[in-house]
Design a protein around this motif. Structure first.
Motif, PDB file in Angstrom:
ATOM      1  N   UNK A  55       0.793  -1.225   0.000  1.00 28.68           N
ATOM      2  CA  UNK A  55       0.000   0.000   0.000  1.00 28.68           C
ATOM      3  C   UNK A  55       0.824   1.273   0.000  1.00 28.68           C
ATOM      4  N   UNK A  56       2.152   1.178  -0.211  1.00 27.49           N
ATOM      5  CA  UNK A  56       2.988   2.372  -0.224  1.00 27.49           C
ATOM      6  C   UNK A  56       2.509   3.325  -1.314  1.00 27.49           C
ATOM      7  N   UNK A  57       2.410   4.601  -0.982  1.00 25.47           N
ATOM      8  CA  UNK A  57       1.968   5.585  -1.972  1.00 25.47           C
ATOM      9  C   UNK A  57       3.175   6.060  -2.767  1.00 25.47           C
ATOM     10  N   UNK A  58       3.384   5.447  -3.917  1.00 26.35           N
ATOM     11  CA  UNK A  58       4.570   5.750  -4.707  1.00 26.35           C
ATOM     12  C   UNK A  58       4.517   7.146  -5.317  1.00 26.35           C
ATOM     13  N   UNK A  59       3.317   7.677  -5.524  1.00 30.08           N
ATOM     14  CA  UNK A  59       3.226   9.047  -6.028  1.00 30.08           C
ATOM     15  C   UNK A  59       3.802  10.030  -5.017  1.00 30.08           C
ATOM     16  N   UNK A  60       3.510   9.793  -3.740  1.00 29.63           N
ATOM     17  CA  UNK A  60       4.091  10.652  -2.713  1.00 29.63           C
ATOM     18  C   UNK A  60       5.612  10.508  -2.684  1.00 29.63           C
ATOM     19  N   UNK A  61       6.092   9.275  -2.849  1.00 27.76           N
ATOM     20  CA  UNK A  61       7.534   9.032  -2.787  1.00 27.76           C
ATOM     21  C   UNK A  61       8.268   9.665  -3.963  1.00 27.76           C
ATOM     22  N   UNK A  62       7.716   9.555  -5.161  1.00 28.34           N
ATOM     23  CA  UNK A  62       8.397  10.173  -6.304  1.00 28.34           C
ATOM     24  C   UNK A  62       8.247  11.688  -6.253  1.00 28.34           C
TER      25      UNK A  62
END
Length: 564
Positions: A336-343
């Motif tokens: 469920x990691x939010x990759x949009x937030x990470x990038x």
């Protein structure tokens, strides 16, 4: 448009409860599900069917083009059966958007709508002036039940199994593909729209009539038109990267082999600086290693992707990527990691997403950081040879209407979806995408709406899911539009031609139910929890538990359509 989530637990428990229900249970208060997890291989029922798309035309609405604005950048006209066009893109904004509709769509009704979102959720209806303004223009109240797109399949399953179905429910095709017995459940949960939209009956909904026929063909289940489709771009995903940071650091934005990608990952990753090269990338590695999208037909036999030597090569590569710790730890530890937030934060630099994710990230970050920029890696093959790319079907997201609503409510909902299908260049489109001028956005020097702080807080992609539209690249960022359209046009010649292109298949339920648990086992290999040599055993278990049965079904489809 679509963010293709990794390994969602979509079909493991609860969903079979839909299939065994009696008509009395449905009529007597919704869908009461038996939610216990089945033991052993899931048998599945739900009839698998297949039909060449052109045979479904009699069920679809009569196509009538909407006379709107034409794109500035040309696309690519598809000649591949069932594969969408590259529709082109707009680098300028119409000086005077015109109203698509001459009267209110709604009649004062109130409806709940479940939609996904890959990003921070906006305030709810009561405290969101954007939702209030759009509903006022529609003439009805849509109250969104926004759900994290990364776990959307789980939530949709739970609500279907509990009979907790909103009046309007959006389900992406990639989640449906993982749902055992959806073929049966769709009839129990959702309204048959054929009597409302078939042929010339679509006339009261001219913007729905503007959707391409191929997309409607993919909205048929069990010989009935069951949903309003959202047309897709041809590609399920791309490797997106932080172009601004790549340009600043001089990193290689055009790797030509898997080894070059791996070396790039090592160069970028710096845990002390809270920077990792990759988020989820393994699904893009499938075409990079020339793994077939699903099946490969060769020498009179059907070979599934799990059975190919290319699949084992991909597993070995991804195992090396994880061992080197080039993937962000939040992605490693949680689906469920939010990759949009990470990038967005620069903590990952490369990840897999649908092309629509590109736009969402620009909307979230460009206003606060004018230099924020994304690109997509040009296609490449693991060995430096000719690449391949997968393709979408003509519709990627479907909007369903709850079964059993009064006729007048179904008609009002369809009128709302018709409003939501207003294309680029219309006032309705502008309101749905940007909010109210002067309140949520201002116009830049080129006339393109630019979100202000309130717009970034309140405006989320919600109404857009409810009514698909011809999928131009219509972003308010001309530089990104050109990068996107150029990538799509350059990638189109490499689209893999599959044995089932143009055939609308309702997948065997046992086969759908196998996907997630099987790929979870392959994930264990990639993460180093099982040896690569276990890949053959996993493929054997897949064949035993329904893969061979599915192969027989698919081979019959080829023979019935003169392709084998």
């Amino acid at each position: 448009m679509k963010d293709l989530p990794q390994g969602a637990m979509t079909s493991r428990r609860g969903f079979l409860g839909l299939v065994g229900l009696s008509a009395a249970a449905v009529a007597g208060g919704g869908l009461l599900a038996a939610c216990s997890a089945p033991s052993g291989p899931r048998p599945g029922s739900g009839g698998a069917t297949a039909a060449a798309a052109d045979k479904l035309t009699s069920l679809t609405p009569t196509y009538t083009a909407f006379p709107g604005v034409k794109p500035d950048l040309p696309g690519t006209v598809s000649t591949l059966p069932g594969v969408p066009d590259v529709s082109g893109g707009f680098t300028s904004y119409p000086a005077a958007p015109t109203a698509a509709l001459t009267q209110k769509a709604g009649k004062g009704g109130t409806y709940k709508a479940m939609t996904p979102l890959w990003g921070p959720p906006p305030p709810g209806l009561a405290s969101n002036s954007y939702f209030q303004a759009v509903n006022a223009d529609i003439g009805a109240t849509v109250e969104f039940q926004i759900t994290d797109g990364n776990v959307y399949g789980d939530k949709a399953i739970a609500r279907l199994a509990a009979g907790d179905i909103p009046e309007i429910m959006v389900i992406p095709s990639w989640e449906i593909d993982k749902m055992a017995d959806f073929n049966t459940a769709v009839d129990k949960a959702f309204e048959d729209l054929t009597p409302y939209l078939q042929g010339d009956k679509v006339a009261p909904y001219p913007l729905l009539a503007n959707l391409p026929t191929a997309a409607w063909q993919w909205s048929v289940w069990n010989d009935k038109l069951m949903a309003v489709p959202f047309p897709t771009e041809p590609y399920p995903f791309a490797l997106l990267y932080r172009k601004d940071l790549f340009d600043k650091n001089g990193w290689n934005a055009n790797p030509k082999t898997a080894d070059e990608l791996f070396q790039l990952g090592k160069e970028i990753t710096d845990p002390k600086a809270k920077r990792w090269a990759f988020g989820s990338i393994h699904e893009v590695m499938w075409p990079t290693f020339r793994i077939p999208q699903d099946w490969r037909y060769e020498s009179g036999k059907l070979v599934h992707k799990y059975e190919t030597p290319e699949f084992e090569l991909m597993l070995e590569f991804m195992r090396k990527v994880f061992k080197e710790e080039l993937v962000h730890p939040n992605v490693v530890s949680s689906k469920g990691a939010n990759e949009k937030d990470l990038i967005g934060a620069g903590q990952i630099l490369v990840y897999r997403d649908g092309l629509g994710g590109w736009k969402e990230l620009l909307q979230q970050h460009r206003g606060k950081n004018p230099d924020f920029s994304l690109g997509a890696f040009p296609l490449f093959a693991h060995d430096g040879g000719t690449p391949i790319m997968y393709h979408n079907t003509a519709a990627g997201i479907f909007t369903f209407v709850k079964k059993g609503l009064p006729k007048e409510q179904v008609e009002e909902i369809l009128a709302i979806l018709n409003w939501c299908a207003a294309p680029y260049g219309t006032k309705e489109y502008e309101l749905a995408n940007f909010g109210v001028e002067g309140k949520h956005f201002t116009r830049g020097a080129n006339g393109i709406p630019e979100a202000n702080d309130l717009g970034r807080k309140e405006v989320a992609y919600t109404y857009g899911f409810l009514g698909g539209r011809p999928l131009y690249v219509d972003w308010p960022y001309p530089d990104a539009v050109k990068l996107n359209v150029d990538w799509q046009n350059a990638s189109f010649p490499y689209i893999e031609k599959g044995p089932f292109d143009g055939i609308r298949i309702q997948r065997p339920s046992k086969y759908s139910g196998l996907q997630v648990p099987t790929e979870d086992k392959f994930t264990d290999i990639m993460r180093g929890r099982r040896p690569v040599s276990d890949a053959k055993q996993i493929a054997n278990e897949w064949r035993r538990d329904g893969g061979d049965e599915a192969r027989d079904f698919y081979l019959k489809v080829l023979r019935d359509n003169g392709r084998a």
